[in-house]
Design a protein around this motif. Structure first.
Motif, mmCIF file in Angstrom:
data_model
loop_
_atom_site.group_PDB
_atom_site.id
_atom_site.type_symbol
_atom_site.label_atom_id
_atom_site.label_comp_id
_atom_site.label_asym_id
_atom_site.label_seq_id
_atom_site.Cartn_x
_atom_site.Cartn_y
_atom_site.Cartn_z
ATOM 1 N N GLY A 1 -8.555 7.843 3.978
ATOM 2 C CA GLY A 1 -7.559 7.231 3.106
ATOM 3 C C GLY A 1 -6.220 7.051 3.782
ATOM 4 O O GLY A 1 -5.168 7.105 3.129
ATOM 5 N N PRO B 1 0.806 -1.228 0.000
ATOM 6 C CA PRO B 1 0.000 0.000 0.000
ATOM 7 C C PRO B 1 0.833 1.269 0.000
ATOM 8 O O PRO B 1 0.446 2.272 -0.602
ATOM 9 N N LEU C 1 -3.498 5.185 4.652
ATOM 10 C CA LEU C 1 -2.970 3.875 4.274
ATOM 11 C C LEU C 1 -2.099 3.281 5.371
ATOM 12 O O LEU C 1 -2.012 2.057 5.501
ATOM 13 N N PRO D 1 -6.149 -3.610 -2.749
ATOM 14 C CA PRO D 1 -6.796 -2.390 -3.242
ATOM 15 C C PRO D 1 -5.852 -1.206 -3.354
ATOM 16 O O PRO D 1 -6.133 -0.262 -4.093
ATOM 17 N N PHE D 2 -4.739 -1.225 -2.611
ATOM 18 C CA PHE D 2 -3.812 -0.096 -2.584
ATOM 19 C C PHE D 2 -2.491 -0.488 -3.222
ATOM 20 O O PHE D 2 -2.046 -1.631 -3.118
ATOM 21 N N ASP E 1 -5.060 4.557 -3.566
ATOM 22 C CA ASP E 1 -6.185 3.635 -3.717
ATOM 23 C C ASP E 1 -6.410 3.441 -5.204
ATOM 24 O O ASP E 1 -6.709 4.389 -5.944
ATOM 25 N N THR E 2 -6.265 2.210 -5.670
ATOM 26 C CA THR E 2 -6.314 1.935 -7.109
ATOM 27 C C THR E 2 -7.731 1.949 -7.671
ATOM 28 O O THR E 2 -7.913 2.022 -8.888
ATOM 29 N N GLN F 1 -9.142 -3.831 4.318
ATOM 30 C CA GLN F 1 -8.136 -2.773 4.203
ATOM 31 C C GLN F 1 -8.788 -1.406 4.015
ATOM 32 O O GLN F 1 -8.393 -0.418 4.647
ATOM 33 N N ARG F 2 -9.790 -1.352 3.141
ATOM 34 C CA ARG F 2 -10.457 -0.059 2.902
ATOM 35 C C ARG F 2 -11.205 0.410 4.145
ATOM 36 O O ARG F 2 -11.236 1.604 4.448
#
Length: 444
Positions: free
Chosen positions: A428, A173, A430, A239-240, A245-246, A420-421
């Motif tokens: 956000g 991340p 991370l 996801p990261f 954040d992708t 994770q999110r």
């Protein structure tokens, strides 16, 4: 005459200069460096594993916890002049004692005090660690012969990194710099594939399932193609990537897809057809070798198995058990259908690529392509279809109840990507997501 003068000069030099003082015993110096290094890392990374407990005990917001974990890094720059002054004023030995005493005192304050004292303890720890980081090179330059200085510096760096904690994530991340392992094959990969190799910081979960023959293995490969995107969706945990954040649940699939020879296979029909395909791909001289044929599923080169390669590494151990059980049931079901002469679904490979893309994008929080219709269906419906498809095999192996329980648990807490999110929250953060991932990884 000239030569005699030189000899006399040499004799005078020897008579007027004492031999240099011997270096301290190097094993003790190295041991001291390693012990000091081990004391510097843990106070920084330890809070990341207990972020939830810290918030509950102090009432700190997410931003406050971020400040708490960022203070030591900030002090690495701000406290450097103080560290230099301390070494000059008190000497390296006293500085080491001050460093260790500061780490100990700061850890105690951070553990027992109210919020203000926790922050003060963190400042003390950051300052003490800065003292340690600055004084070690001074000790090495003074007490270690120059030929051994690189080894001493390497020992310090390695011991510092021993404090790192493993975490089960499909992609990193946080932004960082990758390093290529100095091995011949890795160097060849970097030379040939450039940025793709340099940025390949991914962790997948590959499952090997035994087969009776290569012919059966290819029969399995032909008959599991449609189901692999659903398996991938269950395991999304990336996801990261690189500090962002992708927007994907399983971004590892997108990164992995940049290599040649990735993705689903065409229908093959026989082991000979599989071998011909492998030979044709190697003849192009694009992949370095057969190990680089990164199909979604393939025949193992080293074992009598089918290797299923679509899943992210799982954040929770129970999810890994679930993926392994479903993978075995898929192979078992496909082998039975091959033996019975039932044909595989004639889905175009291009459609399967879209199905895998959709699984990577949505995970279990959107639609997937139905394995039977190749049209969008709710993810829960696609998972239910997978369960029904392999139910007879699960029953035969005594896995049905366990798989249903594991699926229910996954549905309740969410995939690794969802967790994770949730940890990152609306801010956000991370670092907070990584801290929660560390906690879940080591919770078992």
């Amino acid at each position: 005459m000239g030569s005699r003068l030189v000899r006399r000069a040499d004799m005078k030099e020897a008579a007027t200069h004492r031999p240099p003082a011997p270096y301290p015993a190097l094993p003790w110096v190295f041991a001291g460096i390693v012990v000091l290094a081990l004391s510097l890392r843990a106070p920084i990374i330890a809070p990341t594993a207990v972020v939830g407990d810290i918030q509950a005990g102090t009432g700190l917001s997410a931003a406050g916890v971020g400040l708490l974990t960022g203070i030591p890094v900030l002090l690495f720059a701000l406290a450097t002049p103080l560290a230099t002054w301390t070494i000059r004023r008190f000497g390296p030995e006293a500085t080491v004692i001050l460093c260790l005493a500061g780490v100990l005192a700061g850890t105690v304050l951070r553990s027992v005090g109210p919020t203000a004292v926790v922050l003060a303890g963190t400042v003390l720890i950051g300052t003490a660690i800065t003292l340690g980081n600055i004084v070690v090179p001074v000790i090495i330059s003074r007490d270690v012969p120059w030929r051994q200085a690189p080894a001493a510096t390497g020992a310090f760096s390695a011991a510092t990194n021993i404090g790192c904690m493993a975490v089960l994530l499909g992609t990193p991340p946080l932004a960082g710099t990758s390093r290529i392992v100095p091995a011949e094959r890795c160097e060849a990969l970097r030379t040939r594939f450039a940025l793709t190799a340099a940025e390949q910081l991914t962790c997948g979960f590959h499952v090997h399932v035994g087969i009776a023959s290569a012919a059966e293995g290819v029969g399995v490969l032909d008959r599991i193609r449609n189901w692999l995107p659903v398996l991938a969706a269950l395991a999304v945990n990336s996801p990261f990537w690189n500090g962002a954040d992708t927007g994907y649940a399983g971004y590892r699939t997108q990164l992995w897809g940049r290599w040649p020879c990735t993705g689903p296979l065409d229908l093959l029909g026989s082991a000979d057809a599989y071998r011909r395909l492998v030979a044709q791909l190697l003849d192009t001289q694009v992949p370095l070798d057969e190990a680089m044929l990164y199909f979604d599923a393939r025949l193992s080169r080293n074992h009598p198995t089918v290797e299923i390669r679509v899943s992210d590494v799982c954040l929770c151990a129970s999810d890994a058990v679930l993926i392994a059980a479903l993978a075995r049931a898929l192979v078992d079901t496909a082998a039975g259908r091959w033996q019975a002469g039932l044909p595989p679904a004639p889905t175009p490979t291009a459609t399967l690529r879209l199905a895998m893309w959709q699984a990577s994008r949505a995970g279990l929080e959107g639609n997937l392509l139905g394995p039977d219709s190749n049209r969008p269906v709710p993810a829960a419906e696609a998972v239910a279809m997978l369960l029904e498809h392999v139910r007879r095999s699960l029953q035969a192996h005594g896995d049905e109840a366990a798989v249903e329980s594991l699926l229910a648990g996954l549905g309740t807490r969410g995939t690794g990507a969802a967790q994770q999110r949730a940890a990152a929250g609306g801010t956000g953060n991370l670092s907070q997501a990584v801290a929660e991932a560390i906690r879940l990884t080591h919770a078992g």
